[in-house]
Design an enzyme around this catalytic site. Structure first.
Site, PDB file in Angstrom:
ATOM      1  N   THR A 198       5.369   4.045  -4.177  1.00  0.00           N
ATOM      2  CA  THR A 198       6.230   3.176  -4.980  1.00  0.00           C
ATOM      3  C   THR A 198       6.823   3.895  -6.181  1.00  0.00           C
ATOM      4  O   THR A 198       7.888   3.517  -6.666  1.00  0.00           O
ATOM      5  CB  THR A 198       5.467   1.923  -5.443  1.00  0.00           C
ATOM      6  OG1 THR A 198       4.285   2.316  -6.158  1.00  0.00           O
ATOM      7  CG2 THR A 198       5.077   1.050  -4.256  1.00  0.00           C
ATOM      8  N   TYR A 209      -3.679  14.048  -3.951  1.00  0.00           N
ATOM      9  CA  TYR A 209      -3.517  14.318  -2.532  1.00  0.00           C
ATOM     10  C   TYR A 209      -2.816  15.654  -2.333  1.00  0.00           C
ATOM     11  O   TYR A 209      -2.110  16.147  -3.218  1.00  0.00           O
ATOM     12  CB  TYR A 209      -2.760  13.195  -1.821  1.00  0.00           C
ATOM     13  CG  TYR A 209      -1.269  13.110  -2.101  1.00  0.00           C
ATOM     14  CD1 TYR A 209      -0.345  13.627  -1.199  1.00  0.00           C
ATOM     15  CD2 TYR A 209      -0.787  12.475  -3.244  1.00  0.00           C
ATOM     16  CE1 TYR A 209       1.015  13.529  -1.437  1.00  0.00           C
ATOM     17  CE2 TYR A 209       0.569  12.359  -3.483  1.00  0.00           C
ATOM     18  CZ  TYR A 209       1.469  12.895  -2.563  1.00  0.00           C
ATOM     19  OH  TYR A 209       2.816  12.799  -2.808  1.00  0.00           O
ATOM     20  N   TYR A 234      -6.522  13.303   1.055  1.00  0.00           N
ATOM     21  CA  TYR A 234      -6.557  12.437  -0.130  1.00  0.00           C
ATOM     22  C   TYR A 234      -7.912  12.483  -0.828  1.00  0.00           C
ATOM     23  O   TYR A 234      -8.956  12.591  -0.182  1.00  0.00           O
ATOM     24  CB  TYR A 234      -6.289  10.980   0.277  1.00  0.00           C
ATOM     25  CG  TYR A 234      -4.862  10.695   0.663  1.00  0.00           C
ATOM     26  CD1 TYR A 234      -3.899  10.429  -0.310  1.00  0.00           C
ATOM     27  CD2 TYR A 234      -4.486  10.671   1.995  1.00  0.00           C
ATOM     28  CE1 TYR A 234      -2.595  10.153   0.043  1.00  0.00           C
ATOM     29  CE2 TYR A 234      -3.176  10.398   2.362  1.00  0.00           C
ATOM     30  CZ  TYR A 234      -2.240  10.140   1.384  1.00  0.00           C
ATOM     31  OH  TYR A 234      -0.932   9.874   1.731  1.00  0.00           O
ATOM     32  N   TRP A 235      -7.868  12.366  -2.163  1.00  0.00           N
ATOM     33  CA  TRP A 235      -9.046  12.155  -2.999  1.00  0.00           C
ATOM     34  C   TRP A 235      -8.668  11.025  -3.964  1.00  0.00           C
ATOM     35  O   TRP A 235      -8.109  11.250  -5.027  1.00  0.00           O
ATOM     36  CB  TRP A 235      -9.396  13.420  -3.772  1.00  0.00           C
ATOM     37  CG  TRP A 235      -9.769  14.570  -2.899  1.00  0.00           C
ATOM     38  CD1 TRP A 235     -11.017  14.949  -2.521  1.00  0.00           C
ATOM     39  CD2 TRP A 235      -8.871  15.519  -2.296  1.00  0.00           C
ATOM     40  NE1 TRP A 235     -10.966  16.057  -1.726  1.00  0.00           N
ATOM     41  CE2 TRP A 235      -9.655  16.427  -1.568  1.00  0.00           C
ATOM     42  CE3 TRP A 235      -7.474  15.668  -2.293  1.00  0.00           C
ATOM     43  CZ2 TRP A 235      -9.103  17.484  -0.834  1.00  0.00           C
ATOM     44  CZ3 TRP A 235      -6.907  16.719  -1.569  1.00  0.00           C
ATOM     45  CH2 TRP A 235      -7.726  17.607  -0.856  1.00  0.00           C
ATOM     46  N   ARG A 236      -8.943   9.783  -3.563  1.00  0.00           N
ATOM     47  CA  ARG A 236      -8.428   8.653  -4.337  1.00  0.00           C
ATOM     48  C   ARG A 236      -9.393   7.467  -4.393  1.00  0.00           C
ATOM     49  O   ARG A 236      -9.064   6.424  -4.956  1.00  0.00           O
ATOM     50  CB  ARG A 236      -7.098   8.183  -3.740  1.00  0.00           C
ATOM     51  CG  ARG A 236      -7.242   7.465  -2.413  1.00  0.00           C
ATOM     52  CD  ARG A 236      -5.971   7.297  -1.612  1.00  0.00           C
ATOM     53  NE  ARG A 236      -4.859   6.718  -2.314  1.00  0.00           N
ATOM     54  CZ  ARG A 236      -3.658   6.524  -1.732  1.00  0.00           C
ATOM     55  NH1 ARG A 236      -3.477   6.841  -0.454  1.00  0.00           N
ATOM     56  NH2 ARG A 236      -2.681   5.990  -2.423  1.00  0.00           N
ATOM     57  N   LYS A 271      13.639   0.213   8.792  1.00  0.00           N
ATOM     58  CA  LYS A 271      13.923   1.646   8.858  1.00  0.00           C
ATOM     59  C   LYS A 271      13.488   2.186  10.217  1.00  0.00           C
ATOM     60  O   LYS A 271      12.334   2.014  10.607  1.00  0.00           O
ATOM     61  CB  LYS A 271      13.205   2.376   7.726  1.00  0.00           C
ATOM     62  CG  LYS A 271      13.731   2.012   6.333  1.00  0.00           C
ATOM     63  CD  LYS A 271      12.816   2.514   5.227  1.00  0.00           C
ATOM     64  CE  LYS A 271      11.536   1.723   5.197  1.00  0.00           C
ATOM     65  NZ  LYS A 271      10.696   1.954   4.007  1.00  0.00           N
ATOM     66  N   ALA A 312       8.373  11.173   1.828  1.00  0.00           N
ATOM     67  CA  ALA A 312       9.145  10.224   1.010  1.00  0.00           C
ATOM     68  C   ALA A 312      10.470   9.836   1.638  1.00  0.00           C
ATOM     69  O   ALA A 312      11.329   9.271   0.947  1.00  0.00           O
ATOM     70  CB  ALA A 312       9.366  10.757  -0.401  1.00  0.00           C
ATOM     71  N   ALA A 313      10.658  10.069   2.926  1.00  0.00           N
ATOM     72  CA  ALA A 313      11.907   9.640   3.570  1.00  0.00           C
ATOM     73  C   ALA A 313      12.082   8.124   3.432  1.00  0.00           C
ATOM     74  O   ALA A 313      13.150   7.649   3.047  1.00  0.00           O
ATOM     75  CB  ALA A 313      11.906  10.052   5.037  1.00  0.00           C
ATOM     76  N   ASP A 354      10.436   6.081   1.310  1.00  0.00           N
ATOM     77  CA  ASP A 354      10.444   5.696  -0.104  1.00  0.00           C
ATOM     78  C   ASP A 354      11.823   5.915  -0.719  1.00  0.00           C
ATOM     79  O   ASP A 354      12.309   5.093  -1.501  1.00  0.00           O
ATOM     80  CB  ASP A 354       9.424   6.515  -0.889  1.00  0.00           C
ATOM     81  CG  ASP A 354       8.028   6.447  -0.308  1.00  0.00           C
ATOM     82  OD1 ASP A 354       7.713   5.437   0.348  1.00  0.00           O
ATOM     83  OD2 ASP A 354       7.262   7.399  -0.517  1.00  0.00           O
TER      84      ASP A 354
END
Length: 301
Positions: free
Chosen positions: A32, A88, A102-104, A228, A257-258, A260
């Site tokens: 986002t 990430y 990822y580390w989240r 999309k 990010a295509a 996004d």
């Protein structure tokens, strides 16, 4: 007009070099947040704020500085006393397709809207449009997520504001596919501007074809936005089918990010009053440019 983009801003490590001796370039990104950046770049006259929670550490400050440097408001960013942002890493194959690590799991953003007295979404009441994704939902604890979804119709009724949503489905963030189906479908039913990707919808809901996914989305009475569909271009969710050509990118360097960036380009045009056809083309052209560069957020120039 004021837009709030809600979600998780992360430290991005973009891996460069061979599989075993790659170097990492440090960036800031998040689904986002990527959209917020491209929305603001395409519509300077629209006020765009980012809503998340960060810590007090140096990486959190780096994220704040980056967001502010993109002319995006940071006044609604909450602060955690003891947690840090997620991280990430992106690795690319020869065709520009990416894989993520990822580390989240303990990121500060997972505590968004949480206070000692319980959930509080009042910070969102001043906005004309709320934009978030299924990732924004998935990182929240289940109780908080359900309360947020229950609150959204109250926001719309009280403010007359609109909801823009992208079902950015990441299975590992959800406890079960049933929970994801329940919560994403609940949001689709109250969404005004839908920005789903066909792959996410098919993966989550088991639609056998692109047309089946489109028909199901229309059953939620979505009248704004687009499905999309990758290189083939978007499919309008409005009454106007907007049949037009969508030129392909000459070369795809990085598909990060295509979706996004499409969302940002579409929203920047649509919220300024452009026709559906022009908004779809603006979204496509934004994504077309982004995939020709490495990283989620390309240089302003």
């Amino acid at each position: 007009m004021k837009v709030a983009c809600i979600g998780e801003a992360m430290i991005e490590l973009s891996m460069v070099g061979g599989e075993h001796d790659a170097d990492a370039k440090v960036n800031v990104a998040g689904d986002t947040l990527n959209t917020a950046v491209y929305l603001k770049r395409g519509a300077q006259e629209i006020s765009v704020d980012y809503v998340t929670r960060l810590g007090k550490d140096a990486f959190s400050q780096r994220i704040r500085n980056f967001i502010a440097g993109q002319d995006i408001g940071i006044g609604a960013i909450e602060t955690s006393e003891d947690k840090f942002p997620g991280l990430y890493a992106i690795s690319l194959d020869d065709a520009g397709e990416r894989s993520f690590s990822y580390w989240r799991s303990a990121a500060a953003a997972r505590d968004m809207f949480s206070y000692g007295t319980g959930p509080n979404f009042d910070v969102l009441m001043d906005y004309d449009v709320l934009y978030f994704s299924a990732i924004s939902l998935a990182i929240l604890p289940v109780t908080m997520r359900l309360e947020f979804i229950e609150w959204l119709p109250k926001y719309k009724k009280k403010t007359g504001g609109r909801i823009a949503f992208d079902s950015n489905y990441r299975p590992r963030l959800w406890t079960s596919i049933a929970d994801a189906q329940r919560d994403v479908a609940a949001v689709w039913k109250i969404t005004d501007i839908g920005l789903p990707s066909v792959d996410d919808e098919m993966d989550l809901f088991g639609d056998p074809t692109e047309q089946a996914a489109f028909d199901r989305l229309k059953s939620y009475r979505l009248t704004e936005g687009a499905l999309k569909c990758g290189a083939g271009g978007p499919k309008s969710l409005s009454a106007d089918p907007c049949v037009q050509d969508y030129p392909a990118a000459p070369k795809v360097v990085d598909s990060t990010a295509a979706g996004d960036s499409f969302n940002g380009g579409y929203l920047s045009a649509y919220l300024r009053g452009a026709s559906q056809a022009d908004a779809l083309l603006a979204g496509h052209n934004c994504a077309r440019e982004v995939v020709q560069h490495k990283g989620a957020i390309i240089p302003k120039a």
